[in-house]
Write a protein that holds these residues in place. Structure first.
Motif, PDB file in Angstrom:
ATOM      1  N   UNK B  17      -4.411  -4.009 -12.211  1.00 22.72           N
ATOM      2  CA  UNK B  17      -4.431  -2.631 -11.719  1.00 22.72           C
ATOM      3  C   UNK B  17      -5.863  -2.095 -11.593  1.00 22.72           C
ATOM      4  N   UNK B  20      -7.380  -3.665  -8.593  1.00 17.55           N
ATOM      5  CA  UNK B  20      -6.852  -2.987  -7.398  1.00 17.55           C
ATOM      6  C   UNK B  20      -7.634  -1.714  -7.114  1.00 17.55           C
ATOM      7  N   UNK B  21      -7.829  -0.907  -8.159  1.00 15.87           N
ATOM      8  CA  UNK B  21      -8.567   0.352  -7.989  1.00 15.87           C
ATOM      9  C   UNK B  21      -9.975   0.071  -7.464  1.00 15.87           C
ATOM     10  N   UNK B  24      -9.708  -0.996  -3.800  1.00 15.88           N
ATOM     11  CA  UNK B  24      -9.301   0.114  -2.922  1.00 15.88           C
ATOM     12  C   UNK B  24     -10.499   1.031  -2.650  1.00 15.88           C
ATOM     13  N   UNK B  78      -1.611  -6.555 -16.172  1.00 15.52           N
ATOM     14  CA  UNK B  78      -2.027  -5.166 -15.983  1.00 15.52           C
ATOM     15  C   UNK B  78      -2.416  -4.527 -17.310  1.00 15.52           C
ATOM     16  N   UNK B  86       6.145  -8.553 -17.173  1.00 15.81           N
ATOM     17  CA  UNK B  86       7.051  -7.794 -16.321  1.00 15.81           C
ATOM     18  C   UNK B  86       6.299  -6.716 -15.539  1.00 15.81           C
ATOM     19  N   UNK B  90       6.604  -5.598 -11.569  1.00 16.67           N
ATOM     20  CA  UNK B  90       7.003  -4.265 -11.112  1.00 16.67           C
ATOM     21  C   UNK B  90       5.975  -3.706 -10.131  1.00 16.67           C
ATOM     22  N   UNK B  91       4.691  -3.838 -10.514  1.00 18.40           N
ATOM     23  CA  UNK B  91       3.633  -3.329  -9.630  1.00 18.40           C
ATOM     24  C   UNK B  91       3.709  -4.014  -8.262  1.00 18.40           C
ATOM     25  N   UNK B  94       6.666  -2.669  -6.246  1.00 20.36           N
ATOM     26  CA  UNK B  94       6.493  -1.349  -5.617  1.00 20.36           C
ATOM     27  C   UNK B  94       5.441  -1.415  -4.509  1.00 20.36           C
ATOM     28  N   UNK B  95       4.437  -2.301  -4.668  1.00 15.39           N
ATOM     29  CA  UNK B  95       3.439  -2.463  -3.611  1.00 15.39           C
ATOM     30  C   UNK B  95       4.124  -2.911  -2.322  1.00 15.39           C
ATOM     31  N   UNK B  97       7.338  -2.653  -1.567  1.00 14.44           N
ATOM     32  CA  UNK B  97       8.272  -1.627  -1.104  1.00 14.44           C
ATOM     33  C   UNK B  97       7.561  -0.534  -0.312  1.00 14.44           C
ATOM     34  N   UNK B  98       6.347  -0.192  -0.766  1.00 11.70           N
ATOM     35  CA  UNK B  98       5.617   0.904  -0.106  1.00 11.70           C
ATOM     36  C   UNK B  98       4.641   0.390   0.954  1.00 11.70           C
ATOM     37  N   UNK B 100       2.103  -1.278   0.656  1.00 10.91           N
ATOM     38  CA  UNK B 100       0.711  -1.231   0.228  1.00 10.91           C
ATOM     39  C   UNK B 100       0.197  -2.670   0.150  1.00 10.91           C
TER      40      UNK B 100
END
Lengths: 159, 159, 159
Positions: B17, B20-21, B24, B78, B86, B90-91, B94-95, B97-98, B100
């Protein structure tokens, strides 16, 4: 562009102690007449959550994230020596004893000092957080807005 | 010295995570025409590892480090709620799904945008990482080169 | 105000590896003739503790904090792969093998290079740390002094 000095903080961390450090620096900078922005992203968004439950329609994963993450600044854990929740109690105890400010008080002061409290819309989306779950009077923006501030910043920190 | 604005990031963390930040912000800054450098040191070097095993002669300790550390961006854990692996799932879910970008995709974009991806040679040495284990087309340098960039940087972050 | 370039680091973390990164960057910047300040706050204060026990009157909570926190740089744990203390041993082993500097040596070098090592008085108060427990020849200041340096800094990092 104003002549004010500028401080920007990316608050990525969801730890009580790190968020305290972020808000202490931010409030200090505002007291020295800096224009200050705290850009809350990833776990740092939890500092902006309201502490009451908020009934909202969410997908399964978003519900899981929402339930696993602390609801508001007062419920955040600390980065070291958390000891099943005992750490935050100790920190809060010494804060009280030394008449220092708790995290929710520091956030309240930041709002009084007109520090820009910004929630990162991209990570809100990822984590399934909605505007109704967050404090009133905050701003919503993306990384572009952050960079617009930071490129003219005197003090830029990632916490 | 060019007239371009400059962003430098020290990526120390090996968390999915946080990386990623970092990427980004870096990709955003490059899109705004900043000259961008990400200086990977300590656990941040793992983001640059190839994901296939790489056969190379190493001492015992270097082998231990190499085996204990994640091989490449996609295998990083993370910083919060890792839950025995896990959390990253999950991250990543959702990435997707959205719509991203995953971390490997963000690194690919950074290379397309000609962001300087630098591996810190001193910590490579400490952790026993060799150039053949890392991605192609990255740069190798030490703290002096980082400081040369950062002292003229508009946005300098440690992540 | 001098014409020297300026580097400031907030050392919040109490991790051995993060403190190493902070002191490596700081010593590098001093070698390039920057004026350098490391502002130690929260767990970062542990890097400045003397390693012998220091007999001092403290309240109960302050004693608990003092006992739970590492006494000095050499006793700090690492941020990843700590493995019940094995991680720091491995790190120290590879440091020795590669003729790199340990954290206490890096701190010694920083003092030789006249880097300003500052202890944050507000968090000393919170954690119940007293001046007699910390290294000689360091400075004591609050967030205002930090901001005074950082607002003219070329490189400002939070570690």
């Amino acid at each position: 562009m104003s002549d004010k000095k500028k401080t920007t903080i990316v608050l990525f961390s969801g730890d009580y102690d790190k968020a305290m450090a972020a808000y202490i620096i931010a409030n200090g900078a505002a007291a020295y007449d800096h224009e200050v922005t705290i850009f809350h992203t990833f776990w740092g968004l939890n500092a902006l959550r309201k502490d009451e439950p908020y009934n909202v329609k969410k997908g399964f994963l978003e519900k899981m994230f929402a339930n696993m993450m602390p609801r508001g600044a007062d419920r955040m854990s600390i980065s070291k020596m958390n000891f099943a929740g005992m750490g935050p109690k100790m920190i809060k105890h010494v804060i009280k004893k030394h008449n220092a400010m708790t995290l929710p008080q520091l956030i309240g002061l930041a709002q009084e000092q007109e520090i820009h409290l910004v929630a990162c819309t991209m990570t809100m989306d990822l984590l399934g957080l909605q505007q109704g779950e967050l404090l009133e009077n905050i701003e919503y923006a993306g990384v572009a807005a952050y960079l617009g501030e930071a490129e003219n910043g005197n003090v830029n920190l990632f916490i």
